[in-house]
Design an enzyme around this catalytic site. Structure first.
Site, short mmCIF file in Angstrom:
data_model
loop_
_atom_site.label_atom_id
_atom_site.label_comp_id
_atom_site.label_asym_id
_atom_site.label_seq_id
_atom_site.Cartn_x
_atom_site.Cartn_y
_atom_site.Cartn_z
N SER A 269 -52.65 -64.04 -74.48
CA SER A 269 -52.99 -63.32 -73.24
C SER A 269 -51.75 -62.83 -72.52
O SER A 269 -51.78 -61.81 -71.84
CB SER A 269 -53.81 -64.22 -72.31
OG SER A 269 -55.03 -64.55 -72.90
N GLU B 152 -60.48 -59.87 -63.53
CA GLU B 152 -60.59 -60.52 -64.85
C GLU B 152 -61.80 -61.44 -64.95
O GLU B 152 -61.99 -62.33 -64.11
CB GLU B 152 -59.33 -61.33 -65.15
CG GLU B 152 -59.35 -61.86 -66.59
CD GLU B 152 -58.29 -62.91 -66.89
OE1 GLU B 152 -57.90 -63.02 -68.05
OE2 GLU B 152 -57.85 -63.63 -65.96
N ASP C 236 -62.82 -66.27 -72.70
CA ASP C 236 -61.86 -66.78 -73.67
C ASP C 236 -62.05 -68.27 -73.93
O ASP C 236 -62.16 -68.70 -75.09
CB ASP C 236 -60.44 -66.50 -73.15
CG ASP C 236 -59.36 -67.03 -74.05
OD1 ASP C 236 -59.28 -66.55 -75.20
OD2 ASP C 236 -58.60 -67.92 -73.64
N HIS D 286 -62.99 -70.13 -77.35
CA HIS D 286 -62.11 -71.13 -77.98
C HIS D 286 -62.93 -72.37 -78.33
O HIS D 286 -62.70 -73.00 -79.36
CB HIS D 286 -60.98 -71.54 -77.03
CG HIS D 286 -59.78 -70.64 -77.06
ND1 HIS D 286 -58.98 -70.54 -78.17
CD2 HIS D 286 -59.24 -69.81 -76.13
CE1 HIS D 286 -57.98 -69.69 -77.92
NE2 HIS D 286 -58.13 -69.22 -76.69
N ASP E 296 -58.51 -58.32 -73.67
CA ASP E 296 -57.07 -58.39 -73.97
C ASP E 296 -56.84 -58.74 -75.43
O ASP E 296 -55.78 -58.48 -76.00
CB ASP E 296 -56.36 -59.38 -73.03
CG ASP E 296 -56.92 -60.79 -73.09
OD1 ASP E 296 -58.06 -60.97 -73.59
OD2 ASP E 296 -56.22 -61.71 -72.65
N HIS E 297 -57.86 -59.34 -76.06
CA HIS E 297 -57.90 -59.69 -77.48
C HIS E 297 -59.28 -60.25 -77.69
O HIS E 297 -60.03 -60.48 -76.73
CB HIS E 297 -56.83 -60.74 -77.83
CG HIS E 297 -56.92 -61.94 -76.93
ND1 HIS E 297 -57.88 -62.92 -77.09
CD2 HIS E 297 -56.22 -62.27 -75.82
CE1 HIS E 297 -57.74 -63.81 -76.13
NE2 HIS E 297 -56.76 -63.43 -75.32
#
Ligand SMILES: [Zn+2]
Length: 364
Positions: free
Chosen positions: A82, A249, A254, A258, A296-297
């Site tokens: 990130s 955001e 994320d 994970h 962002d990914h």
């Protein structure tokens, strides 16, 4: 015959709903406000899951005026973290993973909030993680290690951002060097909002909302914070007649990915989608507003798979399949809405997000 009917029906459904929104979006004006919305870890799999679970009813993502494919690799790794990705979008430079606002050799480079501020624009950052976390830090700080939260918080306190909202109070009040950054900010004129309700009630800038010692709660226990805070922050920022730059955001998509936690991921995606809808609505009523929504990914390597290899069956069910507990290197989708949205098409680098925002909002 039946299949043709279903296809036509689906086509009509997909076409009609976004078309109405597009007519409302003031997309031809000069860009004066940019709202960059980052879904941390949000790839196409996450958006697809949201669309499927929404029964293919239009989501905010379906309202996009334009879309682009965005490559996310960093300067030293095909799979970004990130910090490097935020730095790429905020400064226009690919850097090494873990870096924040600096090149791989540690040289600081200017970011969008600094450039916007120098032009007299208002600036704002709203997150669901903590403010010293990698993504928001990329738009404010310059450090070689994303985990240097103390130094990152100091840079937040000194950056004069007009609207700040998220978690991370401990980094502002429990500094190792004895400084009380929150007190310093209040002395400079900041309104301090210790709760989200205080933040919604704040009627002037600058304002800093610190709602948790570190991370905010997950979406399933956070209420409608992100959508309401987004709307309130945008209304405050709109008070600057020259325009503004805001970074919003959906931070915890994320973490859910994970953990390969589908339920929390869906809650975070729904939460982020509500905020995206509010930002698009703001663009509909505030001429010259460009909204960009991008991951962002991708996190989790999430794919939507069939439960059956026999595709002659009418419906065999689907499954959501995580393939990693880490990030993936799959490019992400960028959704653009409002003024200047048509500039965001094709296949681009994440650094092009900076380049285009700078060209459209700040100038050469
Ligand atoms: Zn991330």
């Amino acid at each position: 015959m039946k299949r043709t009917f279903i296809l036509l029906f689906c086509a009509a459904l997909l076409y009609s709903a976004p078309a109405e929104a597009r007519q409302r979006a003031p997309k031809s004006e000069k860009v004066r406000n940019v709202i960059l919305m980052i879904g941390d870890g949000m790839g196409l799999g996450q958006t697809a899951a949201l669309m499927i679970e929404n029964g293919y009813e239009p989501t905010a993502f379906d309202r996009a005026d334009a879309t682009a494919i965005c490559k996310t690799y960093s300067a030293n790794n095909r799979v970004t973290d990130s910090g490097a990705s935020a730095t790429a979008m905020a400064t226009g430079y690919k850097t090494a993973n873990s870096r924040i606002g600096v090149l791989p050799d540690g040289t600081a480079v200017a970011n969008l909030t600094e450039l916007a501020k120098a032009k007299g624009l208002a600036t704002g950052i709203v997150v669901t993680s903590h403010l010293a976390d990698a993504t928001p830090a990329g738009f404010v700080a310059h450090v070689s290690d994303r985990h240097d939260s103390g130094r990152i918080a100091e840079m937040f306190a000194e950056a004069d951002i007009d609207v700040l909202a998220g978690g991370g109070r401990q980094f502002f009040t429990e500094c190792e060097n004895g400084r009380d950054l929150l007190q310093e900010m209040q002395r400079k004129g900041y309104v301090y909002a210790p709760t989200v309700e205080d933040f919604y009630a704040a009627d002037r800038m600058p304002v800093v909302g610190l709602f948790a010692p570190k991370y905010m709660k997950p979406a399933s226990r956070r209420g409608d914070y992100l959508a309401r805070a987004t709307e309130h922050a945008l209304n405050l920022l709109a008070g600057n007649k020259k325009g503004f730059f805001a970074m919003i955001e959906g931070s915890q998509i994320d973490g859910a990915c994970h953990g390969n936690n589908l339920g929390e991921m869906m809650a975070e995606m729904h939460d982020f989608e509500q905020a995206v809808g509010r930002a698009f609505d703001f663009a509909d009523t505030h001429a010259g507003t460009l909204v960009l929504v991008v991951g962002d990914h991708e996190t989790g390597g999430l794919t939507v798979i069939s439960n059956n290899r026999d595709f002659t069956a009418s419906e065999s069910g689907i499954a959501y399949n995580y393939s990693t507990t880490s990030h993936s290197g799959t490019p992400v989708v960028l959704y653009a809405y409002g003024a200047g949205a048509g500039n965001f098409t094709g296949v681009m680098e994440n650094t092009d997000i900076f380049n285009l925002i700078k060209a459209l909002l700040i100038g050469r």
